[in-house]
Design an enzyme around this catalytic site. Structure first.
Site, PDB file in Angstrom:
ATOM      1  CG  HIS A   1      -0.863   4.160   4.446  1.00 20.85           C
ATOM      2  ND1 HIS A   1      -1.535   3.833   5.596  1.00 20.85           N
ATOM      3  CD2 HIS A   1      -0.406   2.984   3.928  1.00 20.85           C
ATOM      4  CE1 HIS A   1      -1.507   2.522   5.770  1.00 20.85           C
ATOM      5  NE2 HIS A   1      -0.841   1.985   4.770  1.00 20.85           N
TER       6      HIS A   1
ATOM      7  N   GLY B   1      -4.353  -0.567   7.580  1.00 23.98           N
ATOM      8  CA  GLY B   1      -3.356  -1.347   6.844  1.00 23.98           C
ATOM      9  C   GLY B   1      -3.025  -2.657   7.547  1.00 23.98           C
TER      10      GLY B   1
ATOM     11  CB  CYS C   1      -0.958   0.003   1.182  1.00 26.06           C
ATOM     12  SG  CYS C   1      -0.185  -0.468   2.735  1.00 26.06           S
TER      13      CYS C   1
END
Ligand code: A2P
Length: 332
Positions: free
Chosen positions: A237, A161, A130
């Site tokens: 993120h 995540g 990711c």
């Protein structure tokens, strides 16, 4: 048009549920879907595409029925075992785990960056990590134009995540409960520790960013270092990316390059407090770039702040975009 059937493996998980959401949004030309998870969830019913679907247990015979594409997000060991089984039955696997990413026979694909690699697949295509995906969307157009020499990644990664377990640790931790997933509380804390530690002092997550960046950009010569940090944010993120180029650049032109790049949205108006943030990126498949400023400490350096929804662009949306391209190629 060929009739296409698609399987989602890990359909009950954090990424798996988002696979279903993105598939509903993107309306791929698919005739039949199969949803798989572990034995624990077999028989569970999920509403998907306006119909009730029953979750099936993933077994060695699950792919004995002409499934064309399987989107896997059920952990590394499930992928290690079942992706080759699916591929041997003629199914093309788009795998979200790290199990196959560095295999030289497996393309590692971000559709905005290296879509041509999809055609080189031998039955398995890997979805990158990711934190690597969102960095690649922003960095590819800059590498094409200015040739990247060195990258310093510093990440601020959301708990989603780490799957359902990561999410629960933050939710319950904010109520004072002890962590179950992480080695320390994540509520009101930052953990410089994502995935396990390696002998070289880096975490696996950090080395994923280093190795996957080189593979996707096809540039083994780029110097890269990374520090990856889990922060008490539920989703999306954020990354500070410091870049050094071989070529000189004009900052205004560099911003234009980013504005014109596929999948990138530039949000950079500091005077009005406009910059990418986790809370505004969540729910979108785009990658947001801001705080674009020259690094005055080196000759050709720039700093970027890059934010994306790690479950969407960092996982499910990227995989669905790969599946979309695969279907286009199947119908060529
Ligand atoms: P299940 O819900 O039945 O455990 P997350 O990363 O959010 O925890 O999700 C992991 C996903 O992977 C879930 O859908 C989970 O199913 C699935 N999964 C875990 N182990 C297996 C397995 N051995 N076979 C198939 N699916 C699995």
């Amino acid at each position: 048009m060929k009739k296409i059937s698609v399987a989602v493996v890990g359909a009950t998980g954090m990424v798996g549920r988002t696979f279903l959401k993105v598939l509903e949004e993107e309306k791929l030309p698919v005739d039949k879907y199969y949803l798989f998870a572990s034995k624990r969830s077999a028989g569970q019913k999920i509403n998907f595409m306006g119909e009730e679907h029953v979750i099936e247990e993933l077994t060695e015979t699950s792919f004995d029925r002409g499934i064309d594409i399987a989107l896997f997000s059920a952990g590394g060991s499930t992928s290690e075992k079942f992706a080759p089984i699916a591929a041997s039955k003629g199914c093309i696997v788009v795998d979200n785990s790290s199990a196959w990413r560095m295999d030289e026979n497996v393309p590692l694909v971000v559709p905005e960056v290296n879509p041509e690699d999809i055609k080189k697949n031998k039955g398995i295509i890997a979805n990158p990590n990711c934190s690597t995906i969102q960095a690649m969307v922003a960095l590819k157009p800059l590498d094409d134009k200015y040739k990247i020499k060195r990258i310093v990644y510093s990440t601020y990664q959301a708990v989603s995540g780490a799957g359902m377990g990561g999410w629960s640790d933050l939710e319950n931790g904010l109520k004072g409960e002890a962590p179950q997933k992480f080695p320390h509380p994540i509520a009101n804390n930052c953990l410089p520790h994502i995935d396990s530690f390696l002998d070289n002092g880096y975490t696996k997550e950090e080395m994923k960013m280093v190795n996957e960046t080189r593979k996707i950009l096809g540039r083994d010569d780029i110097a890269i270092t990374a520090t990856t940090v889990r922060v008490p944010v539920f989703n999306s993120h954020s990354e500070s990316i410091n870049l050094e180029f071989h070529n000189s650049f004009d900052l205004k032109e560099l911003v234009e390059v980013l504005k014109n790049a596929p999948g990138v949205v530039v949000q950079d108006d500091p005077e009005n407090n406009v910059y990418p943030m986790a809370i505004t990126a969540t729910g979108s498949n785009d990658t947001y770039v801001g705080r674009i400023r020259r690094d005055f400490s080196v000759e050709n350096g720039v700093n970027l702040w890059v934010v994306a929804d790690n479950i969407r662009k960092g996982a499910a949306a990227n995989a669905v975009q790969i599946a979309q391209k695969l279907i286009e190629y199947m119908n060529d």
